[in-house]
Structure formats: C-alpha cells, structure tokens
Scaffold this motif. Structure first.
Motif: not given
Length: 152
Positions: A42-46, A50-54, A72-82, A125-131
């Motif tokens: 999920v991102s503005p590229q596709h 408009t305000r998130i990258w996942f 300027e982005a705040e980043t959250g991550g979640y480790v799926l494996s490893g 891992w999954l990563t979510c970043r704004t903007p």
C-alpha cells in the motif's frame, strides 16, 4: 446527503472503494538500502494512498542494509520471521534485537542499519511509514563496526 455526513467525512467514504494489491503484484520501485529489500503493498506509487507506505521488508541470511534514515517519516515494524538487529547511535555502537512477534518504532531522521542476525534464515517484517517510504542512504560502514554482525 445529511448535514452530519458532510461534517464527519462519511460522504467521502461512500465514494471510495478498497484497493487490493494481489500477491505477486506488489510495487518494487520503492527506496532500497543495500541488502534490505522493500516491497510495497500500500503506497502512493500504486494505490490511491496519499499518507502511508505499508510493505514487506526482507533481509537474506547474513545480509544487512546500508546505513540510512527515513527523513521525516515515522516508522513502525513487525517481525514476521527471523531475528534482526538495528544498530544506531554514534558510530552505530548501540543496538536492539528483534525476533518473530516483536514490534519496533524508528523515529524520524534516526540513522540506523538493519541486519539479519541469522546466516541461514531470512528475516521478514512488515513496515508502515508515514508519509511515504523515504530512504536516505548514508555513507557505508565496515561490517566489523556492527557488534555481533556476520555475513553468510
């Protein structure tokens, strides 16, 4: 349309539709940093976002990112494996380790290196970043300066 729906934004929600990024059709044209591969779901590229990258981030066994920060982005991550490690601070001398099921927050503008601590298993891992997925690569550092790191 009621006055209430105009005020609380539901008028916009009625005209929007969900967008699904199917497995295998994720966007790979996103910022990269060495052995740390980012794929956008999920991102503005596709998508209309408009305000998130996942997305999904992976490091092959024994690989690590280049030193970088996310502007300027705040980043959250979640480790799926490893098992991963993030080195940060002066000369990347500080670190935190993460394993499956852990969440992590990386503040804006914080230089860091992300690495896979296993020489046999992938780190995912999954990563979510704004903007957006801002990646600012920094000068490379020697592997020996990253405590505990070893290549596969």
């Amino acid at each position: 349309m009621s006055e209430q729906s105009k005020q609380d934004g539901t008028e916009l929600a009625w005209s929007a539709v969900p967008v699904v990024t199917r497995a295998g059709s994720e966007d790979t044209g996103t910022g990269q940093s060495g052995g740390c591969v980012r794929v956008s779901g999920v991102s503005p590229q596709h998508t209309p976002a408009t305000r998130i990258w996942f997305g999904r981030v992976s490091n092959e066994p024994g690989y690590r990112s280049l030193p970088h920060h996310h502007g300027e982005a705040e980043t959250g991550g979640y480790v799926l494996s490893g098992t991963g490690r993030i080195w940060f601070g002066e000369d990347y001398a500080q670190w935190i380790e993460m394993a499956q099921g852990d969440f992590v927050f990386v503040p804006p503008f914080m230089p860091h290196v992300e690495g896979n601590m296993s020489t046999t298993e992938e780190l995912v891992w999954l990563t979510c970043r704004t903007p957006d997925n801002i990646v600012v690569n920094l000068p490379e550092v020697d592997d020996a300066s990253l405590e505990g790191y070893r290549r596969a």
